[in-house]
Design an enzyme around this catalytic site. Sequence first.
Site, PDB file in Angstrom:
ATOM      1  N   ASP A  57      50.761  45.866  43.395  1.00 38.27           N
ATOM      2  CA  ASP A  57      50.374  44.464  43.618  1.00 38.27           C
ATOM      3  C   ASP A  57      51.612  43.587  42.858  1.00 38.27           C
ATOM      4  OD1 ASP A  57      49.278  41.702  43.286  1.00 38.27           O
ATOM      5  OD2 ASP A  57      48.890  42.091  41.226  1.00 38.27           O
ATOM      6  N   ASP A  59      52.319  40.214  41.367  1.00 38.19           N
ATOM      7  CA  ASP A  59      52.164  38.903  40.165  1.00 38.19           C
ATOM      8  C   ASP A  59      51.521  39.848  38.913  1.00 38.19           C
ATOM      9  OD1 ASP A  59      53.407  36.985  42.056  1.00 38.19           O
ATOM     10  OD2 ASP A  59      51.360  36.045  42.046  1.00 38.19           O
ATOM     11  N   ASP A  85      55.442  18.445  43.988  1.00 38.12           N
ATOM     12  CA  ASP A  85      54.625  19.628  44.725  1.00 38.12           C
ATOM     13  C   ASP A  85      55.084  20.922  43.905  1.00 38.12           C
ATOM     14  OD1 ASP A  85      54.275  18.233  47.001  1.00 38.12           O
ATOM     15  OD2 ASP A  85      56.038  18.927  48.071  1.00 38.12           O
ATOM     16  N   ALA A 165      50.310  38.349  47.991  1.00 38.69           N
ATOM     17  CA  ALA A 165      50.040  37.065  48.875  1.00 38.69           C
ATOM     18  C   ALA A 165      51.235  36.257  49.081  1.00 38.69           C
ATOM     19  CB  ALA A 165      48.832  36.229  48.039  1.00 38.69           C
ATOM     20  N   LYS A 209      44.253  42.498  51.834  1.00 43.33           N
ATOM     21  CA  LYS A 209      45.293  43.492  51.256  1.00 43.33           C
ATOM     22  C   LYS A 209      44.718  44.819  51.744  1.00 43.33           C
ATOM     23  CE  LYS A 209      47.162  41.218  47.082  1.00 43.33           C
ATOM     24  NZ  LYS A 209      47.450  41.529  45.569  1.00 43.33           N
TER      25      LYS A 209
END
Length: 303
Positions: A57, A59, A85, A165, A209
């Site tokens: 992964d 993050d 944003d 992601a 995933k």
Amino acid sequence: MRSRWEAHRPFGMSIAEKRLNIAGEASAEMAHALYEAAQDARDRAVPRDLTAAAFFDVDNTMVAGASSIHFIRGLAARDYISVRDMAGAGWTQLKFRITGKENSRDVASGKEKALSFIAGRSTAEFTQLGEEIYDELIADKIWPGTRALAQMHLDAGQQVWLVTATPVELAQVIAKRLGLTGALGTVLESKDGKFTGRLVGDLLHGRGKAHAIRGLAAREGLNLRRCTAYSDSFNDLPMLTAVGTAVAINPDSDLRVVARDRSWEIRDFRTGRKAAKVGIPTALALGALGGTVAAIASRRAEQ
């Protein structure tokens, strides 16, 4: 609002599940194609261990913080997106960091905003900006301990993949900079070199995933029982349980409980990140917002 039929289908997958499967399959297909192209172009040596691989992964596992927020900061500094944003994305991430939970409405809202500002943009430009932003904002946020774990797999002749992601174009940048095999990421639909503003399936998240890993394993001839997965998040439980060995890196509270219950290795590099020392996981050994706004304001003042 989802209909009852969309929310629950007793005789088949829900629409959300189908989208996750599509996302995983698309990610695996793109990752495999990019890997094959890179091998042809660079004449890479074939890994010595052909059936084992490691999946990381990104993050809070490979990168301190959220890679998407780091990229958004860089894009906002280049006027690619608005500060408003960026602030909205930052607030969503802040809530996640505080609560440790992902809100489905926040995820959907963030997805819509991201797709709206990327529609019509050049895919080549997006990748180029990703490379600049990595060097500027992400390179020094790589966890040394996690990077060392990835290198051990590479030294053992195994493939090492990021699973995230984050859009695959940006995930590939991180993988390339770290010298890894490649990346499985969210696939943004494109046509004639420009993003359409739609996803292929959905975000590569949760069960998506795991589906991507299985799809890649089928293409690469990997034995998932000999593979290892690393993550910080309970949300990645499908990925962690899809392989033979799971390792919790900087785990959230829920994942820490699961890891202890299942006797998984736990590695926490959050204290003294720069001086973190890595120990070989037992299974591996046996098997072989304020600062952001200020930065943007400073840049604009210089112009």
